[in-house]
Write an enzyme that holds these catalytic residues in place. Structure first.
Site, PDB file in Angstrom:
ATOM      1  N   LYS A  16      -5.586  -8.624  21.896  1.00 46.82           N
ATOM      2  CA  LYS A  16      -6.258  -9.813  22.124  1.00 46.82           C
ATOM      3  C   LYS A  16      -7.994  -9.778  22.106  1.00 46.82           C
ATOM      4  O   LYS A  16      -8.906 -10.061  21.367  1.00 46.82           O
ATOM      5  CB  LYS A  16      -5.606 -10.735  22.988  1.00 46.82           C
ATOM      6  CG  LYS A  16      -6.706 -11.822  23.195  1.00 46.82           C
ATOM      7  CD  LYS A  16      -6.092 -12.754  24.289  1.00 46.82           C
ATOM      8  CE  LYS A  16      -6.464 -12.338  25.605  1.00 46.82           C
ATOM      9  NZ  LYS A  16      -7.733 -12.809  26.177  1.00 46.82           N
ATOM     10  N   ASN A  17      -8.317  -8.723  23.153  1.00 50.32           N
ATOM     11  CA  ASN A  17      -9.529  -8.536  23.589  1.00 50.32           C
ATOM     12  C   ASN A  17     -10.065  -7.535  22.563  1.00 50.32           C
ATOM     13  O   ASN A  17     -11.632  -7.485  22.827  1.00 50.32           O
ATOM     14  CB  ASN A  17      -9.593  -8.162  25.190  1.00 50.32           C
ATOM     15  CG  ASN A  17      -9.323  -9.314  25.960  1.00 50.32           C
ATOM     16  OD1 ASN A  17      -9.239 -10.393  25.371  1.00 50.32           O
ATOM     17  ND2 ASN A  17      -8.908  -8.977  27.160  1.00 50.32           N
ATOM     18  N   ARG A  63     -13.345 -18.476  26.339  1.00 52.11           N
ATOM     19  CA  ARG A  63     -14.647 -17.839  26.863  1.00 52.11           C
ATOM     20  C   ARG A  63     -15.306 -16.877  25.932  1.00 52.11           C
ATOM     21  O   ARG A  63     -16.612 -16.747  25.682  1.00 52.11           O
ATOM     22  CB  ARG A  63     -14.015 -16.712  28.062  1.00 52.11           C
ATOM     23  CG  ARG A  63     -14.920 -15.671  28.536  1.00 52.11           C
ATOM     24  CD  ARG A  63     -15.847 -16.098  29.577  1.00 52.11           C
ATOM     25  NE  ARG A  63     -16.665 -15.040  30.071  1.00 52.11           N
ATOM     26  CZ  ARG A  63     -17.767 -14.931  30.715  1.00 52.11           C
ATOM     27  NH1 ARG A  63     -18.268 -16.427  31.229  1.00 52.11           N
ATOM     28  NH2 ARG A  63     -18.591 -14.108  31.368  1.00 52.11           N
ATOM     29  N   CYS A  78      -9.955 -19.341  30.823  1.00 50.65           N
ATOM     30  CA  CYS A  78      -9.340 -19.034  31.985  1.00 50.65           C
ATOM     31  C   CYS A  78     -10.308 -19.359  33.170  1.00 50.65           C
ATOM     32  O   CYS A  78     -11.376 -18.956  33.319  1.00 50.65           O
ATOM     33  CB  CYS A  78      -8.843 -17.446  31.992  1.00 50.65           C
ATOM     34  SG  CYS A  78      -7.320 -17.371  31.359  1.00 50.65           S
ATOM     35  N   ARG A 136     -17.323 -19.299  34.761  1.00 51.63           N
ATOM     36  CA  ARG A 136     -17.707 -17.964  34.662  1.00 51.63           C
ATOM     37  C   ARG A 136     -18.984 -17.740  34.361  1.00 51.63           C
ATOM     38  O   ARG A 136     -19.499 -18.086  33.195  1.00 51.63           O
ATOM     39  CB  ARG A 136     -16.627 -16.975  34.024  1.00 51.63           C
ATOM     40  CG  ARG A 136     -15.269 -16.898  34.598  1.00 51.63           C
ATOM     41  CD  ARG A 136     -14.026 -16.644  33.904  1.00 51.63           C
ATOM     42  NE  ARG A 136     -14.277 -15.224  33.236  1.00 51.63           N
ATOM     43  CZ  ARG A 136     -13.173 -14.954  32.155  1.00 51.63           C
ATOM     44  NH1 ARG A 136     -12.367 -15.863  31.673  1.00 51.63           N
ATOM     45  NH2 ARG A 136     -13.192 -13.790  31.654  1.00 51.63           N
ATOM     46  N   ASP A 180      -6.252  -7.605  34.694  1.00 54.25           N
ATOM     47  CA  ASP A 180      -5.297  -8.212  33.674  1.00 54.25           C
ATOM     48  C   ASP A 180      -4.046  -7.776  33.907  1.00 54.25           C
ATOM     49  O   ASP A 180      -2.888  -8.582  33.639  1.00 54.25           O
ATOM     50  CB  ASP A 180      -5.437  -8.180  32.106  1.00 54.25           C
ATOM     51  CG  ASP A 180      -6.888  -8.465  32.051  1.00 54.25           C
ATOM     52  OD1 ASP A 180      -7.508  -9.538  32.451  1.00 54.25           O
ATOM     53  OD2 ASP A 180      -7.358  -8.202  30.819  1.00 54.25           O
ATOM     54  N   ILE A 198     -12.565  -7.906  40.832  1.00 56.10           N
ATOM     55  CA  ILE A 198     -13.379  -8.546  39.673  1.00 56.10           C
ATOM     56  C   ILE A 198     -13.317  -9.987  39.844  1.00 56.10           C
ATOM     57  O   ILE A 198     -14.574 -10.616  39.607  1.00 56.10           O
ATOM     58  CB  ILE A 198     -12.579  -8.145  38.154  1.00 56.10           C
ATOM     59  CG1 ILE A 198     -12.338  -6.828  38.182  1.00 56.10           C
ATOM     60  CG2 ILE A 198     -13.575  -8.464  36.978  1.00 56.10           C
ATOM     61  CD1 ILE A 198     -13.178  -5.621  37.644  1.00 56.10           C
ATOM     62  N   ARG A 206      -1.667 -18.412  24.719  1.00 52.13           N
ATOM     63  CA  ARG A 206      -3.022 -17.697  24.206  1.00 52.13           C
ATOM     64  C   ARG A 206      -3.008 -16.226  24.125  1.00 52.13           C
ATOM     65  O   ARG A 206      -4.008 -15.768  23.141  1.00 52.13           O
ATOM     66  CB  ARG A 206      -3.952 -18.133  25.585  1.00 52.13           C
ATOM     67  CG  ARG A 206      -4.291 -19.486  25.514  1.00 52.13           C
ATOM     68  CD  ARG A 206      -5.428 -19.755  26.590  1.00 52.13           C
ATOM     69  NE  ARG A 206      -6.448 -18.597  26.608  1.00 52.13           N
ATOM     70  CZ  ARG A 206      -6.909 -17.816  27.521  1.00 52.13           C
ATOM     71  NH1 ARG A 206      -6.269 -18.080  28.831  1.00 52.13           N
ATOM     72  NH2 ARG A 206      -7.711 -16.958  27.495  1.00 52.13           N
TER      73      ARG A 206
END
Ligand code: EPU
Length: 419
Positions: A22-23, A92, A116, A123, A306, A328, A399
């Site tokens: 995903k990222n 985001r 999120c 954020r 994560d 984080i 998601r």
């Protein structure tokens, strides 16, 4: 709203293939704006965040042809340079579109991005704004929108005061077509950043140093057509590995890169989990009891934040006390309250630290998924609990995890989606 119903005490078996990251995909999709040529992306996960990102691209005026796990994007000429709150509020990663819009069209307008709720308040995006400013963009905030203008972004020397994954990627995307050389220092080193740089370089960009703290980008005039195969999702890999350990099951995880979760595998050795790896496969073996082990989340190659929520669930099944230090985000431990309701013995020290005292029996409960990673952690908790667990708000899980219920059923899990 859809929910999951999970019957616990699961023993899983078989194999599960990891999907595209995903990222990684969330940065390649906006990168398509940098070129007027077609971009083909394959191994694209079918998940909600990717759907939103492609919808945003269509809203801007790009052509998007999608089939199963592939998409062809042509952003020859966009009509809009504004991110609609409909998409920006949900994602985001919508902020990743700003750099490419500025670079190619000299302007961008966008609201503060959503996503999120895992960090203080909304954020922050201060690093992004500071980066664009350093590249010569003029920034205004009017009626809830940031308005950015720059005839042509210019190369700069930029130091990240906080290590940021999307911050680093945003500056790469902004600098590729800039005038002159950009030097980025104290960059994040995640594999997705290396994949982004390799992909852009194959299109004609000149980026060196990705995967190290200093990245140098020589601006160029245009980028060619591109092809990208989304790499395996290392967070899915780690999540499935933790799921196997938590349910004490032997599972083979395929289409993955175990080397990218080296720190987790080192922690596994300490807590009593054995495994076998090849370059693209990871087999987690059954164990004879788990030993508690403290963790501290960290930027790559440290333990990914994560993976913290699934690991916290795992520690409820280990003998002894483990300190979970989430360095984080300050809201990523709030979900542990729900584990306590299931019978876990967890003491919150402060927003960044909890102590999990194990081993405890968990009991099925009605839960609501607050965010993506806490959501999948609840699925794991449901699988090991006695009785039935109901998880609400599973949009949050969809998601980031494609067809997770179907894939877990194939391993023998009793999980149903109720629409
Ligand atoms: N930060 C700032 N200012 C900024 C940007 C970030 O202070 O302008 C701070 C954040 O508040 C945080 C720290 O920097 O404390 C690090 O955040 P980072 O910017 O690295 O996070 P991100 O880039 O927004 C990405 C992933 C996250 C993942 C983190 C850390 C994407 C789209 N998101 O977020 O993924 O947790 O890096 O690895 O790549 C997820 O997939 O569930 C997820 C949240």
């Amino acid at each position: 709203m859809s929910k999951f119903l999970i019957t616990g005490n699961a023993r899983l078996s078989g194999s599960i293939a990891v999907g595209g990251a995903k990222n990684s995909a969330l940065k390649i999709i906006p990168a398509a704006i940098l070129s007027d040529q077609p971009i083909t992306i394959s191994n694209l996960p079918r998940i909600e965040d990717i759907d939103r990102s492609l919808e945003l691209l269509v809203d801007l005026g790009a052509q998007v042809e999608r089939q199963e796990h592939q998409v062809i994007i042509t952003a020859a000429k966009l009509q809009k340079h504004e991110l609609s709150p409909t998409f920006a509020n949900k994602l985001r990663a919508s902020i990743m579109f700003v750099g490419p819009l500025l670079a190619r069209y000299g302007r961008a307008r966008f609201p503060h991005p959503g996503g999120c709720v895992i960090g203080a308040g909304t954020r922050p995006i201060d690093l992004f704004l500071a980066g664009w400013q350093a590249m010569g963009a003029e920034i205004k905030f009017n009626h809830g929108f940031y308005e950015l203008k720059a005839k042509r972004l210019r190369g700069c020397d930029f130091f990240f005061t906080t290590v940021s994954v999307t911050g680093t990627e945003s500056m790469i995307l902004s600098a590729v077509l800039a005038d002159g050389k950009t030097i980025l220092k104290n960059c994040a080193m995640e594999p997705e950043i290396v994949a982004l740089a390799d992909y852009l370089n194959a299109q004609g960009a000149q980026i060196s140093g990705a995967g190290s703290p200093t990245i140098i980008i020589e601006g160029c005039d245009s980028l060619m057509a591109g092809e990208f195969i989304v790499p395996p999702d290392r967070i899915e890999t780690g999540t499935f590995a933790i799921m196997a350990a938590a349910t004490n099951s032997e599972i083979t995880i395929t289409a993955c890169r175990p080397a990218e979760i080296e720190i987790l595998l080192n922690i596994f050795k300490k807590i009593g989990i054995t495994f076998t790896t090849t370059e693209n496969q990871l087999i987690i073996h059954k164990h004879h009891g788990l030993i508690a082990c403290d963790i501290k989340t960290h930027e790559y190659p440290g333990l990914a934040t994560d993976l913290q929520s699934p690991y916290t669930v795992l520690m409820t099944q280990a003998q002894g006390a483990s300190l979970i230090h989430e360095t984080i985000y300050d809201r990523r431990l709030l979900f542990t309250d729900m584990l306590t309701q299931m019978g876990a013995n967890i003491v919150m020290c402060d927003p960044h630290r909890v102590v999990v005292n194990g081993q405890t029996k968990l009991t099925g409960h009605k839960l609501t998924s607050p965010d993506l990673r806490a959501g999948i952690a609840m699925v794991i908790a449901g699988l090991i609990a006695d009785g039935q667990t109901e998880i609400d708000n599973i949009y949050q899980i969809d998601r980031g995890y494609e067809n997770i219920d179907q894939r877990l059923r194939a391993l023998g899990a009793k999980i149903e989606r109720i629409d």
